[in-house]
Design a protein around this motif. Structure first.
Motif, PDB file in Angstrom:
ATOM      1  N   VAL A  52      33.314 120.587  28.516  1.00 29.37           N
ATOM      2  CA  VAL A  52      32.595 120.793  27.295  1.00 29.37           C
ATOM      3  C   VAL A  52      31.144 121.186  27.886  1.00 29.37           C
ATOM      4  O   VAL A  52      30.371 120.369  28.653  1.00 29.37           O
ATOM      5  CB  VAL A  52      32.504 119.707  26.365  1.00 29.37           C
ATOM      6  N   ILE A  53      30.597 122.286  27.211  1.00 30.00           N
ATOM      7  CA  ILE A  53      29.054 122.581  27.266  1.00 30.00           C
ATOM      8  C   ILE A  53      28.670 122.546  25.746  1.00 30.00           C
ATOM      9  O   ILE A  53      28.809 123.297  25.011  1.00 30.00           O
ATOM     10  CB  ILE A  53      28.964 123.926  27.772  1.00 30.00           C
ATOM     11  N   ASP A  54      27.693 121.340  25.644  1.00 27.41           N
ATOM     12  CA  ASP A  54      27.373 121.260  24.453  1.00 27.41           C
ATOM     13  C   ASP A  54      25.961 121.326  24.294  1.00 27.41           C
ATOM     14  O   ASP A  54      24.941 121.064  23.044  1.00 27.41           O
ATOM     15  CB  ASP A  54      27.626 119.706  23.828  1.00 27.41           C
ATOM     16  N   GLU A  55      25.187 121.657  25.285  1.00 29.14           N
ATOM     17  CA  GLU A  55      23.646 121.980  25.311  1.00 29.14           C
ATOM     18  C   GLU A  55      23.018 122.997  24.212  1.00 29.14           C
ATOM     19  O   GLU A  55      21.886 122.711  24.013  1.00 29.14           O
ATOM     20  CB  GLU A  55      23.167 122.181  26.900  1.00 29.14           C
ATOM     21  N   ASP A  88      23.649 132.002  22.321  1.00 22.69           N
ATOM     22  CA  ASP A  88      23.142 132.855  21.343  1.00 22.69           C
ATOM     23  C   ASP A  88      23.602 132.418  20.019  1.00 22.69           C
ATOM     24  O   ASP A  88      22.893 132.801  19.047  1.00 22.69           O
ATOM     25  CB  ASP A  88      23.602 134.195  21.533  1.00 22.69           C
ATOM     26  N   LEU A  89      24.751 131.688  19.984  1.00 25.48           N
ATOM     27  CA  LEU A  89      25.156 131.433  18.705  1.00 25.48           C
ATOM     28  C   LEU A  89      25.108 130.002  18.262  1.00 25.48           C
ATOM     29  O   LEU A  89      25.393 129.747  17.135  1.00 25.48           O
ATOM     30  CB  LEU A  89      26.856 131.950  18.528  1.00 25.48           C
ATOM     31  N   GLY A  90      24.376 129.272  19.201  1.00 24.56           N
ATOM     32  CA  GLY A  90      24.296 127.695  18.889  1.00 24.56           C
ATOM     33  C   GLY A  90      25.731 127.118  18.796  1.00 24.56           C
ATOM     34  O   GLY A  90      25.981 126.094  18.012  1.00 24.56           O
ATOM     35  N   ALA A  91      26.504 127.610  19.672  1.00 23.64           N
ATOM     36  CA  ALA A  91      27.982 127.264  19.772  1.00 23.64           C
ATOM     37  C   ALA A  91      28.346 126.178  20.768  1.00 23.64           C
ATOM     38  O   ALA A  91      27.531 125.642  21.713  1.00 23.64           O
ATOM     39  CB  ALA A  91      28.751 128.390  19.713  1.00 23.64           C
ATOM     40  N   LEU A  92      29.370 125.569  20.580  1.00 25.31           N
ATOM     41  CA  LEU A  92      30.009 124.535  21.540  1.00 25.31           C
ATOM     42  C   LEU A  92      30.858 125.318  22.379  1.00 25.31           C
ATOM     43  O   LEU A  92      32.013 125.976  21.722  1.00 25.31           O
ATOM     44  CB  LEU A  92      30.749 123.495  20.798  1.00 25.31           C
ATOM     45  N   LYS A 136      36.803 117.987  17.465  1.00 23.95           N
ATOM     46  CA  LYS A 136      35.993 117.817  16.022  1.00 23.95           C
ATOM     47  C   LYS A 136      35.869 116.442  15.566  1.00 23.95           C
ATOM     48  O   LYS A 136      34.881 116.283  14.770  1.00 23.95           O
ATOM     49  CB  LYS A 136      36.732 118.602  14.765  1.00 23.95           C
ATOM     50  N   SER A 137      36.782 115.611  16.115  1.00 24.04           N
ATOM     51  CA  SER A 137      36.405 114.220  15.646  1.00 24.04           C
ATOM     52  C   SER A 137      35.684 113.383  16.559  1.00 24.04           C
ATOM     53  O   SER A 137      35.432 112.166  16.277  1.00 24.04           O
ATOM     54  CB  SER A 137      37.776 113.417  15.463  1.00 24.04           C
ATOM     55  N   THR A 138      35.311 113.935  17.493  1.00 24.01           N
ATOM     56  CA  THR A 138      34.289 113.457  18.689  1.00 24.01           C
ATOM     57  C   THR A 138      32.983 114.215  18.930  1.00 24.01           C
ATOM     58  O   THR A 138      32.420 113.343  19.425  1.00 24.01           O
ATOM     59  CB  THR A 138      35.195 113.118  19.992  1.00 24.01           C
ATOM     60  N   VAL A 139      32.830 115.012  18.488  1.00 25.71           N
ATOM     61  CA  VAL A 139      31.650 115.701  18.772  1.00 25.71           C
ATOM     62  C   VAL A 139      30.753 115.588  17.253  1.00 25.71           C
ATOM     63  O   VAL A 139      31.338 116.374  16.162  1.00 25.71           O
ATOM     64  CB  VAL A 139      31.758 117.146  19.113  1.00 25.71           C
ATOM     65  N   ASN A 140      29.687 115.204  17.111  1.00 26.75           N
ATOM     66  CA  ASN A 140      28.962 115.058  16.071  1.00 26.75           C
ATOM     67  C   ASN A 140      28.553 116.493  15.484  1.00 26.75           C
ATOM     68  O   ASN A 140      27.993 117.183  16.433  1.00 26.75           O
ATOM     69  CB  ASN A 140      27.615 114.148  16.405  1.00 26.75           C
TER      70      ASN A 140
END
Length: 462
Positions: A52-55, A88-92, A136-140
């Protein structure tokens, strides 16, 4: 050699299988518990690797999901375009390793039929759908995020399948160089000879003179091999072409000739730009370099050597007994099983009229190999298209599906190119883009100098 036909096919379609050990990815990979069989009642689980890249993620932003393919090692997200899109999209940005590859092994039963009995398309798709639900259940902030699936080559096929079969989970899909045609171990398969027609046309379009010299070079090599068969004088072959071992019999000489033909094929398909991060150790633009060498060559041996040396670049010698392992880092046994079941891509034959010697596709031999190795027979290609919703009619009615193919990638001949230039009669209809000088799934990689891409950012809106 075990399953020679599918070993060659694996080399043709698994060129996105390069990766790194998950330990070397940044952020580091992790594992979570996945069901061994989503179809049955078993409660068995296995550890499936993911990253996962969530930065860059903003709550409510989209999720870009890279579907893992047939890689031995994890493909790290930073080697791909996904972090660029995420920023660019503010995506996960997330990726899931394919079951039975890398560190994600549901079992390792000695009997191959029992080992791979849960290796089917529905389980692979359910792995991804269940992973998305877990993310989806673990990432705020991700509870209501839309999900775009993407992948290259076989993984491009899978990302297409996710959109077509699980639209409730996957809002859209982008498939790079996805083979969607040419399936079926049958002589009625209309695509049996399309691959080498495409390879031949690529050389002719780039240089008619070079294409003609390549044709004469392979004919000369074939004649030379015939003389060697009759005289048993094959010792010189190893030194002449820098082979790791000397062919011992007629079958070995035929295998060597197939390696030569495959090298000309791969040097179109893998002709990426300089410093491509996902093709470690390989210099850029092998197609153009091969054409330049061919034009200046004074002998057929020089042309053949040029093609082999470019394909086996970085190796000390040409291992004609292992056409796949020299340049594609994948696991053959589970991928062969996939080729025998839900992705029955047939080892391509060569028709008359190309720059290569014509020969038939050994369909009966391939079917026998599936039966002998795994105890199964390949499914019918047309039935699979209908069953998994990727027939021409299905794709014509598909939405939020975007496919790209490289113009110098023979996989385009197995692509859904019927969608090219189509005017969608439905909102957000499926589309296809051809990158005129791009290699196999080249636009999936992280940006690098000289890269040719269909797009920097692709937005799929509702």
């Amino acid at each position: 050699m075990l399953f020679l036909g599918s070993i060659l096919v694996a080399s043709l379609f698994s060129t996105c299988a390069f990766g790194r050990s998950g330990d070397n990815c940044s952020p580091a990979t992790k594992t979570f518990k996945q069901k061994v069989d989503h179809i049955g009642d078993s409660r068995e689980v296995f550890q499936q690797q993911y990253q996962v890249i969530d930065e860059y993620f903003h709550p409510g932003g989209p999720i870009i999901f890279y579907q893992g393919g047939e890689a031995t090692d994890m493909i790290c997200l930073h080697d791909l375009i996904l972090p660029t899109w995420a920023k660019d999209l503010g995506a996960l940005a997330i990726t899931l390793e394919h079951r039975f590859f890398g560190d994600s092994k549901p079992n390792n039963h000695a009997n191959l039929t029992k080992r791979y009995e849960t290796l089917n398309l529905e389980n692979v798709m359910q792995d991804s759908a269940h992973f998305i639900k877990w993310i989806k259940s673990t990432v705020n902030g991700a509870e209501n995020s839309t999900v775009i699936a993407t992948g290259g080559s076989y993984a491009g096929y899978l990302s297409t399948m996710l959109r077509q079969n699980h639209p409730e989970t996957f809002h859209g899909a982008i498939g790079w160089s996805a083979p969607l045609r040419g399936f079926g171990y049958s002589k009625s398969n209309s695509h049996l000879y399309d691959w080498y027609r495409a390879v031949s046309n690529i050389y002719r379009e780039h240089s008619a003179e070079a294409a003609q010299k390549i044709k004469h070079a392979i004919i000369s090599l074939q004649d030379s091999i015939k003389k060697m068969k009759s005289s048993n004088d094959i010792e010189a072959l190893a030194s002449r072409y820098n082979l790791c071992s000397t062919p011992q019999n007629a079958s070995d000489l035929s295998a060597f000739l197939e390696t030569v033909e495959d090298s000309f094929s791969q040097n179109t398909q893998l002709s990426w730009g300089a410093n491509a991060p996902i093709l470690p150790g390989r210099k850029g633009f092998p197609l153009q370099r091969l054409i330049n060498t061919t034009l200046s060559a004074s002998s057929y041996q020089e042309i053949v050597n040029a093609s082999l040396s470019l394909l086996f670049e970085g190796n000390r010698c040409v291992d004609w007994t292992d056409t796949n392992g020299t340049y594609v880092n994948n696991e053959l046994l589970p991928y062969q099983y996939i080729l025998c079941t839900y992705v029955p891509i047939v080892n391509p034959g060569i028709p008359n009229g190309t720059i290569f010697p014509a020969h038939e596709t050994p369909i009966d031999e391939l079917i026998a190999s599936c039966q002998q190795t795994y105890g199964i027979s390949p499914e019918d290609g047309k039935l699979l298209e209908e069953k998994h919703h990727y027939s021409a009619a299905d794709l014509n009615n598909a939405t939020r599906l975007f496919l790209t193919y490289g113009g110098i990638d023979p996989v385009m001949s197995y692509g859904a190119v019927e969608l090219l230039g189509r005017v969608a009669n439905i909102p957000n209809g499926a589309g296809v883009a051809i990158l005129s000088q791009a290699g196999h799934a080249e636009d999936m990689s992280a940006p690098y100098p000289g890269q040719r891409k269909a797009f920097e950012i692709c937005r799929i809106r509702s």
